[in-house]
Design a protein around this motif. Structure first.
Motif, PDB file in Angstrom:
ATOM      1  N   ASN A  86      12.584  19.387 -30.894  1.00 45.63           N
ATOM      2  CA  ASN A  86      11.549  18.483 -31.393  1.00 45.63           C
ATOM      3  C   ASN A  86      11.234  18.869 -32.853  1.00 45.63           C
ATOM      4  OD1 ASN A  86       9.422  16.596 -31.316  1.00 45.63           O
ATOM      5  ND2 ASN A  86       7.979  18.134 -30.606  1.00 45.63           N
ATOM      6  N   GLY A  87      12.187  18.585 -33.730  1.00 43.15           N
ATOM      7  CA  GLY A  87      12.110  19.072 -35.114  1.00 43.15           C
ATOM      8  C   GLY A  87      12.677  20.483 -35.162  1.00 43.15           C
ATOM      9  N   ASP A  90      10.392  23.331 -33.833  1.00 43.47           N
ATOM     10  CA  ASP A  90      10.433  23.617 -32.396  1.00 43.47           C
ATOM     11  C   ASP A  90      11.533  24.642 -32.107  1.00 43.47           C
ATOM     12  OD1 ASP A  90      10.155  23.209 -29.567  1.00 43.47           O
ATOM     13  OD2 ASP A  90      11.749  21.713 -29.619  1.00 43.47           O
ATOM     14  N   SER A 212      18.125  19.509 -39.558  1.00 46.46           N
ATOM     15  CA  SER A 212      16.993  18.622 -39.299  1.00 46.46           C
ATOM     16  C   SER A 212      17.333  17.180 -39.646  1.00 46.46           C
ATOM     17  CB  SER A 212      15.807  19.077 -40.148  1.00 46.46           C
ATOM     18  OG  SER A 212      14.744  18.185 -40.002  1.00 46.46           O
ATOM     19  N   SER A 214      14.743  15.395 -40.538  1.00 50.95           N
ATOM     20  CA  SER A 214      13.505  15.043 -41.259  1.00 50.95           C
ATOM     21  C   SER A 214      13.719  14.739 -42.732  1.00 50.95           C
ATOM     22  CB  SER A 214      12.503  16.195 -41.163  1.00 50.95           C
ATOM     23  OG  SER A 214      12.143  16.429 -39.841  1.00 50.95           O
ATOM     24  N   ARG A 223      10.587  13.520 -35.322  1.00 51.92           N
ATOM     25  CA  ARG A 223      10.703  14.926 -34.895  1.00 51.92           C
ATOM     26  C   ARG A 223      12.034  15.181 -34.176  1.00 51.92           C
ATOM     27  NH1 ARG A 223       9.452  17.026 -37.763  1.00 51.92           N
ATOM     28  NH2 ARG A 223       8.781  18.988 -36.834  1.00 51.92           N
TER      29      ARG A 223
END
Ligand SMILES: Cc1ncc(COP(=O)(O)O)c(C=O)c1O
Length: 361
Positions: A86-87, A90, A212, A214, A223
């Motif tokens: 979750n990202g 995490d 990632s 992101s 995420r």
């Protein structure tokens, strides 16, 4: 006497500061403080999310299903060398929970991404801060000098946050040759930096790569992160991972983003072009701007403290990150995400107005 609740809380948690929500930002504000991409996600991602909405009564695949396989193709690893999280935040916490217990040491070449230290403390580990050199690069011998039988992990953000610089492949190999603790190379900005050591995972069993969605993929809000490492490490991480760490929406968004790599590369090209222009303009205004392999600039402004600059700009609804007095830095350091051409222009105008008002109060 302690309140009942306080006496029940794990002492590790009692020592943590409360979270601050920060100012409520209006939709028209210029948000360059969180290292985000200024662009909307790929249309393929938006369509895939729309289609998936009818399925969210169902739990997601427990180990990431077809996204794990697609990532194996994308990274040229095998499926059992990939774990989703979750990202990457995490995954950082998961790595610490799996490898570090009370009294174990974790080496952090600093300044660096603050979550490593936070997550180390939470599991009772001891952060060992090794200062980076004057160019914010690592010195392998400095790390070795602090390496001990208690060292479990070395975290190397590459490129580094907040300093934006890249450590060379040669230095990473030198480190991997000399230590047997887990070396986590955090390649959160991989597609922007266009540099990786993921191909070394089959050679060094103690190497773990973090990635990632992101930054380069512009999906910070969904995420989604992943790690690449040998099968044994991935197996231990999955044992402790939550049963459903990644939502159905994140899984389909990730797959769709991987199908639109042309869109991702166009965005990266725009960011790199804007990074050069913004860096040059900031230098013209008297900032010292460090070389960047990321979508943000790390800069020093000597005229006023970064705190004053950040607070003044925030009053104009322009947000940048203050690194003054953090992790051994003096009171003048800033991290500024590269925004769209318009956002960067508004930032520069804000700084110019502020400088004028300081000269003629
Ligand atoms: C080096 C580094 N690692 C990890 C992260 C966290 O990324 P994610 O959004 O995947 O949790 C960041 C975010 O800024 C970062 O700079």
């Amino acid at each position: 006497m302690k309140s009942t609740i306080e006496s029940l809380v794990n002492p590790q948690v009692l020592s943590l500061p409360p979270k601050q929500a920060g100012p409520v930002k209006s939709p028209s504000s210029i948000r360059l403080d969180k290292g985000e991409l200024p662009f909307a996600p790929s249309p393929l991602v938006i369509e895939a999310l729309g289609r998936e909405l009818t399925q969210i009564n169902r739990y997601p695949e427990i180990m990431g299903g077809s996204l794990r396989t697609k990532l194996a193709q994308y990274t040229q690893a095998s499926t059992d060398q990939i774990i989703l999280g979750n990202g990457s935040d995490d995954l950082i916490e998961l790595i610490l929970k799996v490898f570090v217990g009370p009294g174990d040491e974790v080496i952090l070449p600093s300044p660096t991404f603050f979550i490593y230290q936070f997550a180390t403390t939470v599991v009772g580990g001891l952060p060992v801060i090794v200062p980076r050199n004057s160019q914010f690069d690592i010195e392998v011998e400095d790390i070795l000098a602090r390496h001990s039988p208690k060292t479990k992990i070395i975290f190397l953000a590459n490129p580094n946050n907040p300093t934006a610089n890249l450590t060379s492949r040669e230095k990473i190999i030198e480190l991997l040759e000399k230590v047997d603790s887990l070396v986590v190379v955090d390649e959160c900005y991989y597609e922007i930096a266009a540099a990786t050591v993921a191909d070394l995972v089959d050679i060094y069993p103690n190497l773990l790569i973090l990635r990632s969605f992101s930054k380069s993929f512009g999906l910070a809000g969904i995420r989604l992160g992943y790690a690449i490492a040998n099968k044994e490490i991935i197996d231990y991480l999955y044992r402790l991972a939550q049963l459903f760490p990644v939502s159905r929406l994140a899984l389909v968004a990730g797959e769709a983003a991987l199908e639109d790599l042309g869109y991702i590369q166009d965005n990266i090209d725009k960011i790199i072009e804007q990074r050069t222009l913004l860096g040059k303009s900031l230098e013209d205004l008297g900032f010292q701007v460090y070389p960047s392999s990321t979508n943000f600039l790390f800069a020093r402004f000597g005229d006023i403290t970064s705190k004053e600059l950040v607070e003044n700009l925030a009053r104009r609804e322009i947000y940048i990150a203050d690194f003054g007095l953090k992790q051994g830095l003096d009171a003048h350091y800033l991290r500024i995400a590269v925004g769209s051409a318009r956002e960067n222009q508004l930032l520069l105008e804000g700084i110019k107005e502020l400088m004028l008002s300081l000269k003629n109060p």
